[in-house]
Write a protein that holds these residues in place. Structure first.
Motif, mmCIF file in Angstrom:
data_model
loop_
_atom_site.group_PDB
_atom_site.id
_atom_site.type_symbol
_atom_site.label_atom_id
_atom_site.label_comp_id
_atom_site.label_asym_id
_atom_site.label_seq_id
_atom_site.Cartn_x
_atom_site.Cartn_y
_atom_site.Cartn_z
ATOM 1 N N MET A 1 0.688 -1.112 -0.023
ATOM 2 C CA MET A 1 0.085 0.089 0.061
ATOM 3 C C MET A 1 0.935 1.437 -0.010
ATOM 4 O O MET A 1 2.071 1.227 0.629
ATOM 5 N N GLU A 2 0.461 2.131 -0.686
ATOM 6 C CA GLU A 2 1.236 3.406 -0.840
ATOM 7 C C GLU A 2 0.870 4.582 0.037
ATOM 8 O O GLU A 2 -0.478 4.616 0.394
ATOM 9 N N VAL A 3 1.634 5.373 1.213
ATOM 10 C CA VAL A 3 1.145 6.005 2.093
ATOM 11 C C VAL A 3 1.841 7.635 1.531
ATOM 12 O O VAL A 3 3.010 7.330 0.842
ATOM 13 N N LEU A 4 1.368 8.721 2.186
ATOM 14 C CA LEU A 4 1.960 10.009 2.062
ATOM 15 C C LEU A 4 2.511 10.514 3.323
ATOM 16 O O LEU A 4 1.980 10.206 4.324
ATOM 17 N N LEU A 5 3.720 10.721 3.313
ATOM 18 C CA LEU A 5 4.576 11.347 4.295
ATOM 19 C C LEU A 5 4.471 12.961 4.667
ATOM 20 O O LEU A 5 4.365 13.532 3.518
ATOM 21 N N ARG A 6 4.149 13.277 5.734
ATOM 22 C CA ARG A 6 3.698 14.556 6.092
ATOM 23 C C ARG A 6 5.048 15.145 7.283
ATOM 24 O O ARG A 6 5.217 14.503 8.340
ATOM 25 N N GLY A 7 5.533 16.255 6.981
ATOM 26 C CA GLY A 7 6.646 16.635 7.897
ATOM 27 C C GLY A 7 8.049 16.173 7.474
ATOM 28 O O GLY A 7 8.222 15.162 6.931
ATOM 29 N N GLY A 8 8.954 16.856 8.246
ATOM 30 C CA GLY A 8 10.451 16.110 8.204
ATOM 31 C C GLY A 8 11.092 16.365 6.910
ATOM 32 O O GLY A 8 10.464 17.011 5.992
ATOM 33 N N PRO A 9 12.238 15.499 7.008
ATOM 34 C CA PRO A 9 12.890 15.594 5.511
ATOM 35 C C PRO A 9 12.122 14.943 4.225
ATOM 36 O O PRO A 9 12.464 15.054 3.251
ATOM 37 N N HIS A 10 11.191 14.042 4.517
ATOM 38 C CA HIS A 10 10.570 13.279 3.650
ATOM 39 C C HIS A 10 9.222 13.879 3.190
ATOM 40 O O HIS A 10 8.332 13.189 2.775
ATOM 41 N N ALA A 24 11.446 6.216 7.001
ATOM 42 C CA ALA A 24 11.878 6.429 5.635
ATOM 43 C C ALA A 24 13.327 7.187 6.020
ATOM 44 O O ALA A 24 13.485 8.004 6.689
ATOM 45 N N GLY A 25 14.367 6.604 5.486
ATOM 46 C CA GLY A 25 15.406 7.097 5.810
ATOM 47 C C GLY A 25 15.993 6.729 7.299
ATOM 48 O O GLY A 25 15.981 5.662 7.543
ATOM 49 N N VAL A 26 16.344 7.737 7.898
ATOM 50 C CA VAL A 26 16.404 7.442 9.525
ATOM 51 C C VAL A 26 15.282 7.969 10.295
ATOM 52 O O VAL A 26 15.467 8.086 11.429
ATOM 53 N N CYS A 27 14.333 8.489 9.723
ATOM 54 C CA CYS A 27 13.031 9.055 10.614
ATOM 55 C C CYS A 27 11.896 8.241 10.683
ATOM 56 O O CYS A 27 11.631 7.431 9.641
ATOM 57 N N LEU A 28 11.167 8.283 11.719
ATOM 58 C CA LEU A 28 9.931 7.643 11.817
ATOM 59 C C LEU A 28 8.806 8.383 11.629
ATOM 60 O O LEU A 28 8.806 9.576 12.046
ATOM 61 N N TYR A 29 7.845 7.704 10.867
ATOM 62 C CA TYR A 29 6.648 8.434 10.682
ATOM 63 C C TYR A 29 5.130 7.670 11.328
ATOM 64 O O TYR A 29 5.119 6.446 11.221
ATOM 65 N N GLU A 30 4.422 8.338 11.788
ATOM 66 C CA GLU A 30 3.318 7.527 12.636
ATOM 67 C C GLU A 30 1.918 7.800 11.768
ATOM 68 O O GLU A 30 1.758 8.815 11.353
ATOM 69 N N ARG A 31 1.077 6.884 11.701
ATOM 70 C CA ARG A 31 -0.099 6.703 10.985
ATOM 71 C C ARG A 31 -0.961 7.907 11.767
ATOM 72 O O ARG A 31 -1.121 7.862 13.031
ATOM 73 N N THR A 32 -1.832 8.388 10.844
ATOM 74 C CA THR A 32 -2.836 9.528 11.394
ATOM 75 C C THR A 32 -4.016 9.026 10.792
ATOM 76 O O THR A 32 -4.045 8.164 9.994
ATOM 77 N N ALA A 33 -5.115 9.871 11.418
ATOM 78 C CA ALA A 33 -6.566 9.395 10.690
ATOM 79 C C ALA A 33 -6.792 10.181 9.516
ATOM 80 O O ALA A 33 -7.853 10.056 8.880
ATOM 81 N N GLU A 34 -5.827 11.001 9.347
ATOM 82 C CA GLU A 34 -5.936 11.962 8.020
ATOM 83 C C GLU A 34 -5.671 10.883 6.657
ATOM 84 O O GLU A 34 -4.896 10.206 6.590
ATOM 85 N N ARG A 35 -6.455 11.716 5.654
ATOM 86 C CA ARG A 35 -6.286 11.074 4.231
ATOM 87 C C ARG A 35 -6.034 12.243 3.075
ATOM 88 O O ARG A 35 -6.355 13.245 3.623
ATOM 89 N N ALA A 36 -5.413 11.932 2.291
ATOM 90 C CA ALA A 36 -5.061 12.910 1.266
ATOM 91 C C ALA A 36 -5.238 12.160 0.035
ATOM 92 O O ALA A 36 -5.046 11.213 -0.362
ATOM 93 N N ARG A 37 -5.499 13.121 -1.116
ATOM 94 C CA ARG A 37 -5.624 12.623 -2.459
ATOM 95 C C ARG A 37 -4.140 12.933 -3.131
ATOM 96 O O ARG A 37 -3.838 13.941 -3.081
ATOM 97 N N ARG A 38 -3.805 11.969 -3.991
ATOM 98 C CA ARG A 38 -2.435 12.052 -4.563
ATOM 99 C C ARG A 38 -2.635 11.362 -5.859
ATOM 100 O O ARG A 38 -2.994 9.856 -5.814
ATOM 101 N N ARG A 39 -2.348 11.885 -7.093
ATOM 102 C CA ARG A 39 -2.539 11.199 -8.363
ATOM 103 C C ARG A 39 -3.792 10.483 -8.581
ATOM 104 O O ARG A 39 -3.815 9.259 -9.038
#
Length: 65
Positions: A1-10, A24-39
């Motif tokens: 599944m493809e996800v969108l990263l918000r904030g930080g270097p990615h 992603a890289g050396v950074c941790l990203y946590e799941r949110t309840a937010e959804r976004a449309r991309r492509r």
């Protein structure tokens, strides 16, 4: 599944992932309840945890491991 990263270097990147966290890289990203449309697809948004990036002191002294 493809996800969108918000904030930080990615910020704004899409990566393959799922579950509760994505690394992603050396950074941790946590799941949110937010959804976004991309492509034309709806993606789950994962938010950056600044305290869990190696350049920002990630290691044994915090709870990121």
């Amino acid at each position: 599944m493809e996800v969108l990263l918000r904030g930080g270097p990615h910020d704004g990147q899409t990566v393959d992932g799922g579950g509760e966290t994505v690394v992603a890289g050396v950074c941790l990203y946590e799941r949110t309840a937010e959804r976004a449309r991309r492509r034309g697809r709806e993606l789950i948004v994962f938010a950056h945890r600044a305290d869990c990036c190696e350049p920002h002191g990630r290691g044994a002294e915090d709870r990121c491991e």
